[in-house]
Motif scaffolding. Structure first.
Motif, PDB file in Angstrom:
ATOM      1  N   SER A   1       0.754  -1.329  -0.061  1.00 54.78           N
ATOM      2  CA  SER A   1      -0.145   0.065   0.138  1.00 54.78           C
ATOM      3  C   SER A   1       1.056   1.362  -0.010  1.00 54.78           C
ATOM      4  O   SER A   1       1.538   1.523   1.117  1.00 54.78           O
ATOM      5  CB  SER A   1      -0.955   0.147   1.231  1.00 54.78           C
ATOM      6  OG  SER A   1      -1.351   1.185   1.542  1.00 54.78           O
TER       7      SER A   1
ATOM      8  N   ARG B   1       0.955  -1.671  -9.260  1.00 54.07           N
ATOM      9  CA  ARG B   1      -0.401  -2.001 -10.062  1.00 54.07           C
ATOM     10  C   ARG B   1      -0.019  -2.866 -11.300  1.00 54.07           C
ATOM     11  O   ARG B   1       0.841  -2.653 -11.912  1.00 54.07           O
ATOM     12  CB  ARG B   1      -1.251  -0.943  -9.998  1.00 54.07           C
ATOM     13  CG  ARG B   1      -1.686  -0.239  -8.615  1.00 54.07           C
ATOM     14  CD  ARG B   1      -2.470   0.576  -8.952  1.00 54.07           C
ATOM     15  NE  ARG B   1      -1.974   1.855  -9.446  1.00 54.07           N
ATOM     16  CZ  ARG B   1      -2.610   3.148  -9.479  1.00 54.07           C
ATOM     17  NH1 ARG B   1      -3.622   3.389  -9.200  1.00 54.07           N
ATOM     18  NH2 ARG B   1      -1.683   4.044  -9.835  1.00 54.07           N
TER      19      ARG B   1
ATOM     20  N   GLU C   1      -5.336  -4.037 -10.126  1.00 59.83           N
ATOM     21  CA  GLU C   1      -5.022  -5.036  -9.373  1.00 59.83           C
ATOM     22  C   GLU C   1      -3.877  -4.872  -8.523  1.00 59.83           C
ATOM     23  O   GLU C   1      -2.825  -4.360  -9.401  1.00 59.83           O
ATOM     24  CB  GLU C   1      -4.907  -6.546 -10.139  1.00 59.83           C
ATOM     25  CG  GLU C   1      -5.887  -7.202 -10.237  1.00 59.83           C
ATOM     26  CD  GLU C   1      -5.779  -8.532 -11.235  1.00 59.83           C
ATOM     27  OE1 GLU C   1      -4.909  -9.224 -10.833  1.00 59.83           O
ATOM     28  OE2 GLU C   1      -6.209  -8.333 -12.473  1.00 59.83           O
ATOM     29  N   ASP C   2      -3.276  -5.318  -7.376  1.00 59.66           N
ATOM     30  CA  ASP C   2      -1.866  -5.225  -6.950  1.00 59.66           C
ATOM     31  C   ASP C   2      -0.990  -6.078  -7.792  1.00 59.66           C
ATOM     32  O   ASP C   2      -1.313  -7.048  -8.598  1.00 59.66           O
ATOM     33  CB  ASP C   2      -1.894  -5.755  -5.600  1.00 59.66           C
ATOM     34  CG  ASP C   2      -2.672  -4.985  -4.621  1.00 59.66           C
ATOM     35  OD1 ASP C   2      -2.916  -3.752  -4.983  1.00 59.66           O
ATOM     36  OD2 ASP C   2      -2.868  -5.375  -3.280  1.00 59.66           O
TER      37      ASP C   2
ATOM     38  N   GLY D   1       0.842   2.331  -4.797  1.00 58.49           N
ATOM     39  CA  GLY D   1       1.064   0.805  -4.714  1.00 58.49           C
ATOM     40  C   GLY D   1       1.336   0.196  -6.007  1.00 58.49           C
ATOM     41  O   GLY D   1       0.604   0.805  -6.955  1.00 58.49           O
TER      42      GLY D   1
ATOM     43  N   ASP E   1       4.324  -2.892 -12.435  1.00 63.62           N
ATOM     44  CA  ASP E   1       4.130  -1.503 -12.582  1.00 63.62           C
ATOM     45  C   ASP E   1       4.971  -0.792 -13.671  1.00 63.62           C
ATOM     46  O   ASP E   1       4.389   0.166 -14.213  1.00 63.62           O
ATOM     47  CB  ASP E   1       4.426  -0.934 -11.106  1.00 63.62           C
ATOM     48  CG  ASP E   1       3.902   0.555 -10.846  1.00 63.62           C
ATOM     49  OD1 ASP E   1       2.854   0.748 -10.255  1.00 63.62           O
ATOM     50  OD2 ASP E   1       4.806   1.550 -11.336  1.00 63.62           O
TER      51      ASP E   1
END
Ligand code: CTP
Length: 475
Positions: A57, A99, A113-114, A97, A120
């Motif tokens: 996060s 993603r 979504e993580d 965060g 990323d």
């Protein structure tokens, strides 16, 4: 440079250690990414904005960083985007965060979504913006570069990390960003990316005008803005953003008479003015100075091509254009309008620089008379060196004359030497037409040089004018 280069020096500022500690406390990985890394490697000076990506996060990381910083700066949270921002002194730090992300076809709202760091990096705009420095203790400062962004930096190339159709479809503003970075950094857009911009140009229409204008402003503020505008034309983006400019393109010939290509002429003027001023609005004025030429173009059998009243028509277009682009409709817009409206005045004057013409120029341009001269000087694009010199010298004469006349006559910020109130009192008048007529006559007499810009002379003139209007002074 080796592929596993470490750049601890880039992270010498104590704030990076604080972020690293906060990430360690939360047991998550964190990285510096984007513009800060790019600009450090390009030696573009210290960036004031730092982007941090957390594997976890970003918002929690921001809160922890704030806890560790002196004075616990306020954390601004943008829940919709999953980002947080805080300020440490002059430095703005944004946290996100990592993603995996894909956007809907018709909006910028991402389905999120993580993901991992590499997920990323993949969804960023360009390889040169996907570079990251590690903030982990074990490899602090290590450059993470899965898409060879460093090679692209060294080779001056703008390239998307993924298939460019995907990257641009994720956020069509990136097409404009590609052109802006190419202009700002003097880079080339790699072939496939350039072709994808051309293919997807129409998608720019889903982007807000404000974001588009931000990029246009950045292009305008580069040393050679024509590069950006040329690319906007070549890729087909320009008609969606600025059809009025595209309309200036082209040369027509009738009965052996040609006019110049006003699009490329305009860009030359913008490049010229970029060398003499950093005033964004004066650069806008250069971009729009001939904008009224497309709708006013006519062919006259006797005189050839004419653009009658293009300055007036152009200044009206400025308002419409600013409105459409959601730009401020304030004094900046009025300034641009004024520059466009007056853009031919010093040229007309240059053939015979009389005092009264200069007084009128100063009166009409007011505090912006030097800006107007700067615009007119940038407007000299003749390729004939003799003519170039001649025009430049003429403007130099006008500039000198402006200084001389202004020193003597104080026309800039003109205040009527005799007020309306005094006219009313003198002739015992209520508010009426006559007052305006007398005031105007005094102003005209001063501009024409019939009387000096002084109280006594103006009062005398008022009495004469009053008599002509059959008014008698009250005792
Ligand atoms: N980014 C992106 N797509 C966008 C905007 C930004 O992928 N449409 C990513 C890029 O990795 C970029 C980072 O977010 O480097 C930060 O964006 P921003 O602050 O807008 O740009 P910078 O790269 O920092 O450059 P500049 O400040 O000159 O705009």
């Amino acid at each position: 440079m080796p592929k596993t280069a470490t750049f601890e020096n880039a992270l010498a500022h104590p704030v990076f250690k604080t972020i690293a500690k906060a990430a360690h406390n939360l047991q998550l990985e964190s990285y510096v990414i984007g513009g800060y890394v790019r600009d450090y490697l390009l030696e573009r000076g210290d960036a004031k904005d730092i982007d941090i990506v957390a594997v976890g996060s970003g918002i929690e990381l921001a809160k922890e960083v704030s806890n560790l910083l002196p004075g616990k700066p306020k954390v601004s949270i943008f829940k919709n985007y999953g980002t947080a921002m805080l300020k440490s002194g002059p430095i703005e730090i944004e946290f996100v965060g990592a993603r995996k992300e894909s956007y809907n076809e018709n909006s910028r709202n991402p389905a999120v979504e993580d993901g991992s760091l590499e997920d990323d990096q993949k969804r960023r705009d360009f390889t040169i913006n996907a570079l990251a420095f590690s903030l982990q203790k074990e490899n602090f400062g290590l450059l993470l570069d899965p898409f060879n962004g460093l090679d692209d930096l060294n080779n001056k190339i703008i390239r998307t990390p993924l298939d460019p159709d995907i990257t641009f479809s994720d956020d069509p503003l990136r097409m404009l960003r590609a052109i802006r970075f190419a202009t700002q950094l003097d880079f080339l857009i790699e072939k496939a990316s350039l072709a994808a911009i051309t293919r997807n140009a129409e998608r720019i229409n889903i982007i807000s005008q404000e974001r588009i204008v931000d990029e246009i402003n950045k292009i305008l503020m580069t040393p050679v803005p024509s590069k950006g505008f040329g690319l906007l034309l070549k890729t087909g983006l320009l008609p969606h953003i600025f059809p009025e400019l595209v309309a200036l393109q082209g040369i027509e010939e009738k009965e052996g008479q040609r006019h110049k290509d006003n699009f490329w002429h305009t860009l030359e003027v913008v490049d010229n003015i970029a060398q003499t001023t950093d005033n964004l609005w004066l650069r806008w004025a250069a971009l729009l100075h001939d904008i009224g030429k497309a709708p006013t173009k006519r062919f006259d059998k006797k005189i050839g091509w004419t653009f009658h009243a293009h300055e007036f028509v152009g200044s009206k277009m400025v308002y419409k254009l600013f409105k459409r682009l959601k730009m401020p409709l304030n004094e900046k817009m009025k300034f641009v309008q004024k520059m466009v409206l007056m853009s031919s005045r010093p040229i007309a004057l240059a053939s015979e620089v009389t005092d009264s013409a200069v007084r009128r120029l100063i009166f009409d341009a007011g505090e912006y008379v030097e800006d107007l001269m700067t615009l007119c000087e940038a407007d000299i694009t003749t390729k004939n060196p003799n003519k170039f010199k001649k025009y430049q010298n003429n403007f130099k004469l006008v500039r000198d004359k402006i200084v001389e006349v202004e020193e003597r006559d104080h026309i800039r910020n003109f205040q009527p030497p005799v007020s309306g109130e005094e006219i009313m009192k003198t002739f015992g008048l209520d508010p009426s037409r006559e007052i305006g007529i007398i005031k105007d006559a005094i102003k005209e007499a001063i501009l024409e040089g019939e009387i000096p810009n002084e109280y006594e002379a103006a009062r005398k003139y008022m009495l004469t004018k009053g008599a002509e209007l059959k008014l008698t002074p009250v005792k």
